[in-house]
Design an enzyme around this catalytic site. Structure first.
Site, PDB file in Angstrom:
ATOM      1  N   CYS A   1      15.373 -18.299  23.214  1.00  0.00           N
ATOM      2  CA  CYS A   1      14.054 -17.934  23.765  1.00  0.00           C
ATOM      3  C   CYS A   1      14.172 -17.069  25.011  1.00  0.00           C
ATOM      4  O   CYS A   1      13.286 -16.272  25.290  1.00  0.00           O
ATOM      5  CB  CYS A   1      13.250 -19.194  24.035  1.00  0.00           C
TER       6      CYS A   1
ATOM      7  N   GLU B   1       9.091 -10.168  20.846  1.00  0.00           N
ATOM      8  CA  GLU B   1      10.274 -11.021  20.737  1.00  0.00           C
ATOM      9  C   GLU B   1      10.862 -10.868  19.328  1.00  0.00           C
ATOM     10  O   GLU B   1      10.179 -11.123  18.337  1.00  0.00           O
ATOM     11  CB  GLU B   1       9.886 -12.477  20.978  1.00  0.00           C
TER      12      GLU B   1
ATOM     13  N   GLY C   1       8.628 -23.553  20.659  1.00  0.00           N
ATOM     14  CA  GLY C   1       8.443 -22.669  19.514  1.00  0.00           C
ATOM     15  C   GLY C   1       7.739 -21.381  19.904  1.00  0.00           C
ATOM     16  O   GLY C   1       7.776 -20.953  21.063  1.00  0.00           O
TER      17      GLY C   1
ATOM     18  N   LYS D   1       9.011 -34.449  15.428  1.00  0.00           N
ATOM     19  CA  LYS D   1       8.850 -33.602  14.234  1.00  0.00           C
ATOM     20  C   LYS D   1       9.865 -32.485  14.365  1.00  0.00           C
ATOM     21  O   LYS D   1       9.677 -31.541  15.122  1.00  0.00           O
ATOM     22  CB  LYS D   1       7.420 -33.041  14.206  1.00  0.00           C
TER      23      LYS D   1
ATOM     24  N   GLU E   1       7.298 -24.836  25.733  1.00  0.00           N
ATOM     25  CA  GLU E   1       8.434 -23.950  26.030  1.00  0.00           C
ATOM     26  C   GLU E   1       8.420 -22.908  24.925  1.00  0.00           C
ATOM     27  O   GLU E   1       8.746 -23.201  23.773  1.00  0.00           O
ATOM     28  CB  GLU E   1       9.725 -24.773  26.046  1.00  0.00           C
TER      29      GLU E   1
ATOM     30  N   GLY F   1       2.166 -22.467  20.047  1.00  0.00           N
ATOM     31  CA  GLY F   1       1.804 -23.157  21.294  1.00  0.00           C
ATOM     32  C   GLY F   1       0.298 -23.132  21.521  1.00  0.00           C
ATOM     33  O   GLY F   1      -0.301 -24.123  21.962  1.00  0.00           O
TER      34      GLY F   1
END
Ligand code: TXE
Length: 501
Positions: free
Chosen positions: A306, A403, A249, A196, A272, A254
């Site tokens: 990330c 973030e 993501g 996906k 991740e 997550g």
């Protein structure tokens, strides 16, 4: 791979734009293009121009189910189920060669869809994708079990078997690279896959699927369903016949992935997720090298990384000279047309992400931090943000905690090694960290103290297919790349043999 320095040929550009804009795309299931069950679609936009690039079907439960059934059949009884490790390795090599052959086309497609600079795609994304496929091609016939001799008259051997049908859900910041990080080890180990791609940048996954077919992967082994997270993504994570999901993501997504896995069939999950990575400069660092490393650490890929070094810890002694150089370099970075080979920073992925970054910049100003470079958008068309450096940041400010996923760095002064290690670790994240110093013992001491999956010493954002990558704490679990990634896509079976007598 040789890296061209000119603009992409206009004929190629025209061909790519015409192909994807011509008609809505379809899902790739069982090596065929498949229509959506409903007429729901979403638009894909070029973030540098804000123009529509393609329309994609918003897949849901029906399409995911169809793809999972195809993958299950391929895994259990299709020709692929009889492939040896060597066959899989040979296929991965053929695919790597095909990607290399079509590297310029893929780079241009990704450039249009993601907004990152063509120069970076040619020098980093495409070579890393090819390298990852070659690397796992090498592993495919080397995935062995062990022999064990427990007490008694027994002989035990272990088999490392594939998980079965795996799902992969990826983010938009490195669409093609992230496929290879999941596809490479999954196929090397003999799994079937339902992918996906991110709804913002799904086109390279569809082109990748065509090349997979051309390289000779039997039907059903690799399937791509486009769609939104809450439709296609959710359906994949809740499917009862998916054995594992590999996810890249946001940490909150997550959490949803884990919840869905827990509430369905306890499928295996690897995550991740994001980061707020510290970049620590010690007072003996080579100043020029540390400034260069800092620029790579935060501004590479528009800061949409990330493990971006978004918290820059500077010793008081170096603060002024370092900041002067950093701000000067940030101001002179070439931001603009991603198709220009001289561009160093392209467009942010989407309007939403662009506004989120500008929102963080405003928050930083409002909370009392001082902009010493950038701090605003760039131009009036496309989602471009000036490389931004904030001075006078306190640990508790929003820009130092959350973030941002954009080209924004916070400068934080520190006193001692212990002080900086404690503050660097004072975050729920733990993905990357860097130390710039010429003192080896301090470098290794800090490498041991930092709670993160990667520590770079005198470099930043160095990656290789052979080196594991992944998070501590809320940056996720499981290691991608390297030998470690094979653990995510295999399970161990112990076979006991009674030798009799
Ligand atoms: O991530 P999401 P988004 C961070 C970054 C960014 C923020 C949001 O801070 O600003 O995340 O980005 C799919 N079940 N990172 O919204 O939503 C989704 O369709 C299953 C960090 O893009 O996590 C996409 O394919 N799947 C990061 C993928 O998850 C779902 C990279 C990632 O989307 C889902 C990108 C659901 N309920 C953003 N909801 C990193 N670590 O590299 C969404 N998805």
């Amino acid at each position: 791979m040789p890296v061209a320095a000119q603009r992409p040929a206009s004929a190629l550009l025209g061909q790519i734009q015409a192909r994807w804009l011509k008609e809505p795309t379809r899902h790739f299931i069982d090596n065929q293009w498949v229509e959506n069950a409903t007429s729901q679609t979403f638009d894909v936009v070029n973030p540098a121009t804000e123009e529509k690039l393609a329309t994609c079907p918003n897949g849901g439960k029906a399409e995911i189910d169809r793809a999972v059934k195809a993958a299950r059949k391929a895994f259990e009884s299709g020709p692929y189920s009889r492939w040896s490790g060597r066959d899989r390795g040979n296929f991965l090599r053929r695919l790597a060669d095909l990607i290399e052959k079509h590297a310029e086309e893929l780079a241009v497609l990704e450039c249009l869809n993601n907004g990152k600079p063509i120069g970076e795609l040619r020098a980093v994304d495409l070579p890393l994708t090819v390298q990852t496929l070659h690397y796992y091609a090498g592993w495919a016939d080397k995935i062995h079990g062990e022999t064990i001799h427990p007490p008694g008259n027994f002989f035990v051997y272990t088999r490392r078997e594939p998980m079965g049908v795996c799902g992969s859900i990826t983010a938009w910041n490195f669409p093609l690279v992230l496929i290879s990080w999941k596809f490479g080890p999954a196929i090397a180990a003999g799994n079937a896959l339902v992918h996906k791609p991110p709804e913002q940048a799904p086109l390279s996954a569809l082109r990748f699927a065509e090349l997979v077919r051309e390289a000779g992967l039997p039907e059903g082994v690799f399937n791509v369903v486009t769609g939104l997270g809450e439709t296609a993504g959710e359906a994949l994570t809740r499917h009862m016949d998916v054995d594992k999901v590999g996810f890249t993501g946001h940490y909150q997504t997550g959490q949803l992935v884990m919840k869905a896995a827990a509430e369905s069939n306890l499928k295996r999950v690897s995550l991740e997720l994001g980061g707020k990575s510290p970049n620590i400069v010690l007072d003996d660092a080579d100043l020029e090298a540390a400034v260069q490393g800092t620029l790579t650490g935060i501004f590479f890929n528009q800061g949409e990384v990330c493990c971006a070094g978004s918290r820059l810890f500077l010793p008081k002694k170096l603060h002024d000279p370092f900041l002067d150089r950093l701000a000067g370099a940030a101001e002179s970075r070439r931001v603009g047309d991603p198709l220009d080979p001289g561009t160093e920073q392209g467009a942010q992925i989407s309007k939403e992400q662009f506004e989120k970054i500008l929102g963080y910049i405003e928050k930083g100003k409002a909370e009392g931090a001082k902009v010493v470079a950038g701090g605003k958008r760039c131009g009036d068309r496309g989602y471009f943000v000036r490389p931004t450096v904030f001075d006078g940041v306190q640990d508790g400010m929003t820009i130092a905690r959350e973030e941002i996923f954009g080209p924004v760095v916070s400068v934080l002064p520190y006193d001692t090694l212990e002080d900086v290690a404690r503050r660097a670790n004072a975050t729920n994240y733990g993905l990357g960290a860097a130390v710039f110093t010429q003192d080896l013992s301090k470098a290794h001491k800090l490498a041991g103290m930092l709670k993160s999956g990667t520590v770079w010493i005198n470099c930043y954002n160095a990656f290789d297919a052979s080196v594991p990558f992944g998070g501590y704490k809320m940056s996720g679990f499981g290691r991608e790349l390297g030998q470690h990634a094979l653990e995510l896509y295999t399970q161990t079976k112990a076979v006991w043999v009674n030798l009799g007598g």
